[in-house]
Design a protein around this motif. Sequence first.
Motif, PDB file in Angstrom:
ATOM      1  N   GLY A 247       0.802  -1.073  -0.428  1.00  0.00           N
ATOM      2  CA  GLY A 247      -0.818  -0.099  -0.036  1.00  0.00           C
ATOM      3  C   GLY A 247       1.002   0.946   0.230  1.00  0.00           C
ATOM      4  N   TYR A 248       1.573   1.621   0.761  1.00  0.00           N
ATOM      5  CA  TYR A 248       2.946   2.544   0.993  1.00  0.00           C
ATOM      6  C   TYR A 248       3.557   2.772  -0.481  1.00  0.00           C
ATOM      7  CZ  TYR A 248       7.250   5.012   1.382  1.00  0.00           C
ATOM      8  OH  TYR A 248       8.331   5.880   1.159  1.00  0.00           O
ATOM      9  N   PHE A 249       3.963   1.720  -1.456  1.00  0.00           N
ATOM     10  CA  PHE A 249       4.417   1.495  -2.639  1.00  0.00           C
ATOM     11  C   PHE A 249       3.558   2.162  -3.393  1.00  0.00           C
ATOM     12  CE2 PHE A 249       8.363  -0.681  -0.910  1.00  0.00           C
ATOM     13  CZ  PHE A 249       8.539   0.856  -1.092  1.00  0.00           C
ATOM     14  N   VAL A 250       2.000   1.641  -3.163  1.00  0.00           N
ATOM     15  CA  VAL A 250       0.940   1.851  -4.989  1.00  0.00           C
ATOM     16  C   VAL A 250       0.832   3.574  -4.110  1.00  0.00           C
ATOM     17  CG1 VAL A 250      -1.480   2.167  -4.597  1.00  0.00           C
ATOM     18  CG2 VAL A 250      -0.023  -0.162  -5.171  1.00  0.00           C
ATOM     19  N   LEU A 251       0.473   3.700  -2.775  1.00  0.00           N
ATOM     20  CA  LEU A 251       0.505   5.795  -2.490  1.00  0.00           C
ATOM     21  C   LEU A 251       1.600   6.285  -2.955  1.00  0.00           C
ATOM     22  CD1 LEU A 251      -1.170   5.041   1.238  1.00  0.00           C
ATOM     23  CD2 LEU A 251      -2.296   5.528  -1.112  1.00  0.00           C
ATOM     24  N   ARG A 252       2.513   5.928  -3.143  1.00  0.00           N
ATOM     25  CA  ARG A 252       3.963   7.028  -3.470  1.00  0.00           C
ATOM     26  C   ARG A 252       3.618   6.742  -4.595  1.00  0.00           C
ATOM     27  NH1 ARG A 252      10.109   4.904  -2.620  1.00  0.00           N
ATOM     28  NH2 ARG A 252      11.013   7.226  -3.425  1.00  0.00           N
ATOM     29  N   THR A 253       3.546   6.037  -5.582  1.00  0.00           N
ATOM     30  CA  THR A 253       3.547   5.945  -6.987  1.00  0.00           C
ATOM     31  C   THR A 253       1.835   7.105  -7.658  1.00  0.00           C
ATOM     32  OG1 THR A 253       4.276   3.926  -7.371  1.00  0.00           O
ATOM     33  CG2 THR A 253       3.826   4.701  -9.108  1.00  0.00           C
ATOM     34  N   ARG A 254       1.283   6.743  -6.566  1.00  0.00           N
ATOM     35  CA  ARG A 254      -0.177   7.623  -7.628  1.00  0.00           C
ATOM     36  C   ARG A 254       0.608   9.014  -7.022  1.00  0.00           C
ATOM     37  NH1 ARG A 254      -5.356   4.206  -5.637  1.00  0.00           N
ATOM     38  NH2 ARG A 254      -5.023   2.662  -6.821  1.00  0.00           N
ATOM     39  N   SER A 255       0.797   9.077  -6.072  1.00  0.00           N
ATOM     40  CA  SER A 255       0.960  10.708  -5.133  1.00  0.00           C
ATOM     41  C   SER A 255       2.265  11.233  -5.986  1.00  0.00           C
ATOM     42  CB  SER A 255       1.682  10.677  -3.995  1.00  0.00           C
ATOM     43  OG  SER A 255       2.471  10.446  -4.268  1.00  0.00           O
ATOM     44  N   ARG A 256       3.538  10.586  -7.065  1.00  0.00           N
ATOM     45  CA  ARG A 256       5.034  10.940  -7.799  1.00  0.00           C
ATOM     46  C   ARG A 256       3.596  11.009  -9.491  1.00  0.00           C
ATOM     47  NH1 ARG A 256       9.824   7.518  -6.497  1.00  0.00           N
ATOM     48  NH2 ARG A 256      10.427   8.418  -4.321  1.00  0.00           N
ATOM     49  N   GLN A 257       3.142   9.937  -9.627  1.00  0.00           N
ATOM     50  CA  GLN A 257       2.177  10.482 -10.994  1.00  0.00           C
ATOM     51  C   GLN A 257       1.337  11.155 -10.595  1.00  0.00           C
ATOM     52  OE1 GLN A 257      -0.129   6.871 -11.703  1.00  0.00           O
ATOM     53  NE2 GLN A 257       1.652   5.674 -12.655  1.00  0.00           N
TER      54      GLN A 257
END
Length: 125
Positions: free
Chosen positions: A110-120
Amino acid sequence: MLYRALADVTVVAHLTFVAYVVAGGFLAWRYKRTIWLHACCAAWGFASIVVGIDCPLTALENWARVQSGGAALPSTGFIDFYLTGVVYPESALGAVRLLAASAVVVSWAGYFVLRTRSRQALRLS
């Protein structure tokens, strides 16, 4: 009395650490920089179970107990003494370990999904 209080504070710190190992990855969803602290704590928890590394908190509690005139924890350690057979049955130890490991994996995913979404989202703005 001071040593007994130190032993009690150490138990609380130990319980807090165990809870952080299981759920700290979810805190990193909000406080992103804490993921590295959680990774270190989770690695320590994993190594203590798999390799059998002795926890310094258990050593501190045992020392304080002995200094106060009490007995040290049995050689099985903190989790076996305070949690296994008390919070969950002994027969569920494998399931509890699997659930704890699953919580860590899910929190990191979940952390990496949220991080990827925020970067996108930042790139799209």
